[in-house]
Design a protein around this motif. Structure first.
Motif, PDB file in Angstrom:
ATOM      1  N   GLU A  24      78.884 140.200  61.430  1.00 38.89           N
ATOM      2  CA  GLU A  24      78.185 139.152  62.177  1.00 38.89           C
ATOM      3  C   GLU A  24      78.499 137.794  61.565  1.00 38.89           C
ATOM      4  N   GLY A  25      78.841 136.860  62.429  1.00 38.04           N
ATOM      5  CA  GLY A  25      79.139 135.513  61.969  1.00 38.04           C
ATOM      6  C   GLY A  25      80.597 135.252  61.694  1.00 38.04           C
ATOM      7  N   THR A  26      81.444 136.304  61.755  1.00 37.73           N
ATOM      8  CA  THR A  26      82.862 136.072  61.466  1.00 37.73           C
ATOM      9  C   THR A  26      83.694 135.872  62.725  1.00 37.73           C
ATOM     10  N   ASP A  27      83.186 136.323  63.875  1.00 34.24           N
ATOM     11  CA  ASP A  27      84.012 136.196  65.074  1.00 34.24           C
ATOM     12  C   ASP A  27      83.690 134.956  65.897  1.00 34.24           C
ATOM     13  N   ASN A  28      82.495 134.417  65.760  1.00 32.21           N
ATOM     14  CA  ASN A  28      82.102 133.203  66.478  1.00 32.21           C
ATOM     15  C   ASN A  28      82.474 133.240  67.952  1.00 32.21           C
ATOM     16  N   GLY A  29      82.250 134.380  68.595  1.00 35.24           N
ATOM     17  CA  GLY A  29      82.558 134.518  70.013  1.00 35.24           C
ATOM     18  C   GLY A  29      84.027 134.720  70.310  1.00 35.24           C
ATOM     19  N   ASP A  30      84.825 134.936  69.297  1.00 33.26           N
ATOM     20  CA  ASP A  30      86.270 135.130  69.450  1.00 33.26           C
ATOM     21  C   ASP A  30      86.535 136.437  70.180  1.00 33.26           C
ATOM     22  N   GLU A  31      87.288 136.357  71.258  1.00 31.75           N
ATOM     23  CA  GLU A  31      87.621 137.540  72.055  1.00 31.75           C
ATOM     24  C   GLU A  31      88.959 138.154  71.641  1.00 31.75           C
ATOM     25  N   THR A  32      89.543 137.674  70.550  1.00 34.15           N
ATOM     26  CA  THR A  32      90.821 138.191  70.065  1.00 34.15           C
ATOM     27  C   THR A  32      90.662 139.676  69.714  1.00 34.15           C
ATOM     28  N   PRO A  33      91.630 140.508  70.109  1.00 33.37           N
ATOM     29  CA  PRO A  33      91.530 141.939  69.801  1.00 33.37           C
ATOM     30  C   PRO A  33      91.405 142.198  68.297  1.00 33.37           C
ATOM     31  N   LEU A  34      90.701 143.275  67.970  1.00 32.33           N
ATOM     32  CA  LEU A  34      90.473 143.646  66.582  1.00 32.33           C
ATOM     33  C   LEU A  34      91.778 143.734  65.797  1.00 32.33           C
ATOM     34  N   GLU A  35      92.786 144.363  66.369  1.00 31.61           N
ATOM     35  CA  GLU A  35      94.061 144.543  65.675  1.00 31.61           C
ATOM     36  C   GLU A  35      94.684 143.206  65.299  1.00 31.61           C
ATOM     37  N   THR A  36      94.544 142.220  66.174  1.00 31.39           N
ATOM     38  CA  THR A  36      95.103 140.893  65.903  1.00 31.39           C
ATOM     39  C   THR A  36      94.345 140.209  64.783  1.00 31.39           C
ATOM     40  N   ARG A  37      93.015 140.317  64.803  1.00 30.68           N
ATOM     41  CA  ARG A  37      92.217 139.695  63.745  1.00 30.68           C
ATOM     42  C   ARG A  37      92.500 140.346  62.393  1.00 30.68           C
TER      43      ARG A  37
END
Length: 75
Positions: A24-37
């Motif tokens: 929680e708090g690391t994606d900031n609403g980022d819809e980037t796929p998990l594999e990319t992150r």
């Protein structure tokens, strides 16, 4: 305490990075796929721009930008 990423087994490192990028708090609403992150985090580790820090108080590993890591931990 710093945890050298290159001493971790590949699967352990992947799971650690997955945990970090989904906290929680690391994606900031980022819809980037998990594999990319995960790939971005791994790349930052490999290039020395990020470090894995074990926080004994929370008993968790944290991924931090190198310049944010206290100098006494970097040596």
């Amino acid at each position: 305490m710093l945890i050298p990423h290159d001493l971790l087994e590949a699967e352990t490192l992947t799971r650690l990075l997955e945990d970090f990028v989904t906290r929680e708090g690391t994606d900031n609403g980022d819809e980037t796929p998990l594999e990319t992150r995960v790939a971005r985090a791994r790349h930052a580790l490999e290039k020395g721009r990020a470090l894995i820090v074990f926080d004994p108080e929370s008993q968790q590993c944290i991924l931090m930008l190198k310049e944010q890591v206290p100098k006494e931990l970097r040596g």
